[in-house]
Design a protein around this motif. Structure first.
Motif, short mmCIF file in Angstrom:
data_model
loop_
_atom_site.label_atom_id
_atom_site.label_comp_id
_atom_site.label_asym_id
_atom_site.label_seq_id
_atom_site.Cartn_x
_atom_site.Cartn_y
_atom_site.Cartn_z
N ASP A 1 -1.48 1.49 7.83
CA ASP A 1 -0.92 0.55 6.86
C ASP A 1 -1.60 -0.81 6.99
O ASP A 1 -1.95 -1.44 5.98
CB ASP A 1 0.59 0.42 7.08
N ASP A 2 -1.80 -1.27 8.22
CA ASP A 2 -2.46 -2.56 8.44
C ASP A 2 -3.87 -2.56 7.87
O ASP A 2 -4.32 -3.55 7.27
CB ASP A 2 -2.49 -2.90 9.93
N GLY B 1 0.83 -1.20 0.00
CA GLY B 1 0.00 0.00 0.00
C GLY B 1 0.86 1.25 0.00
O GLY B 1 2.09 1.17 -0.09
N PRO B 2 0.25 2.42 0.13
CA PRO B 2 1.01 3.67 0.11
C PRO B 2 2.08 3.76 1.19
O PRO B 2 3.15 4.35 0.98
CB PRO B 2 -0.07 4.74 0.31
N LEU B 3 1.81 3.20 2.36
CA LEU B 3 2.76 3.28 3.47
C LEU B 3 3.64 2.03 3.59
O LEU B 3 4.56 2.00 4.42
CB LEU B 3 2.00 3.48 4.79
N GLN C 1 -5.14 -5.09 5.02
CA GLN C 1 -6.22 -6.03 5.32
C GLN C 1 -7.38 -5.88 4.35
O GLN C 1 -7.95 -6.88 3.89
CB GLN C 1 -6.68 -5.84 6.76
N ALA C 2 -7.72 -4.65 4.01
CA ALA C 2 -8.82 -4.43 3.06
C ALA C 2 -8.47 -5.00 1.69
O ALA C 2 -9.29 -5.66 1.04
CB ALA C 2 -9.11 -2.93 2.95
N ALA C 3 -7.23 -4.78 1.25
CA ALA C 3 -6.81 -5.31 -0.04
C ALA C 3 -6.74 -6.84 -0.01
O ALA C 3 -7.10 -7.50 -0.99
CB ALA C 3 -5.45 -4.73 -0.42
N ALA C 4 -6.29 -7.40 1.10
CA ALA C 4 -6.20 -8.85 1.22
C ALA C 4 -7.58 -9.50 1.16
O ALA C 4 -7.76 -10.57 0.57
CB ALA C 4 -5.50 -9.23 2.52
N GLN C 5 -8.57 -8.86 1.78
CA GLN C 5 -9.94 -9.39 1.71
C GLN C 5 -10.45 -9.41 0.28
O GLN C 5 -11.08 -10.37 -0.16
CB GLN C 5 -10.85 -8.55 2.60
#
Length: 291
Positions: free
Chosen positions: A252-253, A177-179, A257-261
């Motif tokens: 960042d987490d 992600g961005p961070l 997590q949103a992308a992993a879902q």
């Protein structure tokens, strides 16, 4: 009585197993001893093969003139020698990534492996590794205990450019992600410092290259490096890295997590490891057109 070909082949296999153990233990003296024994066993095997072939097989065993002439100089032999009993490149990458703990570039993977282990790892050899791993996974599924796979971009879930990861990591750890680049940099620093600590605790001084690698990390982490000290302190680097990581960790987490879902819901297993096809490739495969 001279050993048979079968006995020599068993000895070669045994020596290669011993060599792998010595390399992993970073025992340079034992590694050198086993390599010498390997060369002697290989020479004995060649002689036994020539004896078994007899006069009629002489032409089959004779090398072409050019390679034979170059071998007398010794240089080509030194180049070929590491391939006998050497650790496969995918295993080298696995060891380096396990130490670093987060997706990394081929250059950093190479620097890390060479800093802590006895064999070299040429970064340019990693260019096709991920594609080879993807082909293997597509053909065999989860036949291997791990695969060298891709990090995924958080927005499009396509392979993140220039980063390698491990299939045994959860999807969240492989999302960029961005961070994430900075967060992963701090994870790399912690992994490097912890490995130096483990070596020191075990009574094995870390190589100079490992300290140089840690210094590179420490110089860009606030509070991690004391310019008056000859070397960065691993404990200090770890504490400073954790302190900085805590600032952005929650955001960042959440992004990871949103992308992993989404990845688990939308992508097949192979895509979760190696990324979704970029839009251009997807349109081409579907027979679409690009404007």
């Amino acid at each position: 009585m001279a050993a048979s070909l079968e006995e020599l082949e068993q000895r070669l296999s045994h020596l290669r197993t011993e060599l792998r153990g010595a390399v992993r233990a970073r025992d340079k003296a034992e590694t050198a001893r086993i390599r010498r024994a390997l060369r002697e066993a290989e020479a004995a095997w060649e002689q036994a093969l020539e004896t078994e072939a007899g006069p009629d097989g002489e032409a089959l065993l004779t090398e072409p003139p050019a390679p034979q002439a170059s071998a007398t100089t010794g240089a080509p032999r030194r180049k070929e020698r590491p391939t006998h009993g050497s650790i496969p490149i995918r295993e080298q990458v696995h060891q380096a990534l396990t130490l670093l703990g987060a997706p990394a570039s081929p250059k950093l993977i190479s620097s890390t492996y060479e800093a802590f282990f006895t064999e070299s790892l040429v970064a340019t050899k990693l260019a096709s590794l991920r594609r080879d791993e993807e082909r293997s996974f597509t053909a065999q599924g989860y036949a291997r205990p791990y695969y060298i796979c891709a990090a995924l971009t958080h927005d499009r879930l396509v392979p993140a450019r220039g980063l390698l990861a491990l299939s045994t990591w959860p999807v969240e750890r492989r999302i960029i992600g961005p961070l994430s680049p900075r967060a992963d940099f701090l994870t790399h620093a912690v992994g490097t410092a912890e490995q130096i600590q483990r070596l020191t605790t075990a009574g094995h001084p870390a190589p100079d290259a490992a300290w140089r690698l840690l210094r590179r990390f420490a110089l860009t982490i606030p509070g991690a490096y004391d310019a008056a000290a000859p070397e960065p302190e691993p404990v200090r680097v770890i504490a400073a890295a954790h302190a900085e990581a805590a600032v952005h960790q929650q955001e960042d987490d959440q992004q990871r997590q949103a992308a992993a879902q989404r990845a688990r819901a939308q992508l097949a297993d192979v895509q979760q490891l190696f990324g979704a096809a970029p839009m251009r490739d997807a349109l081409r495969d579907a027979g679409g057109t690009l404007s």
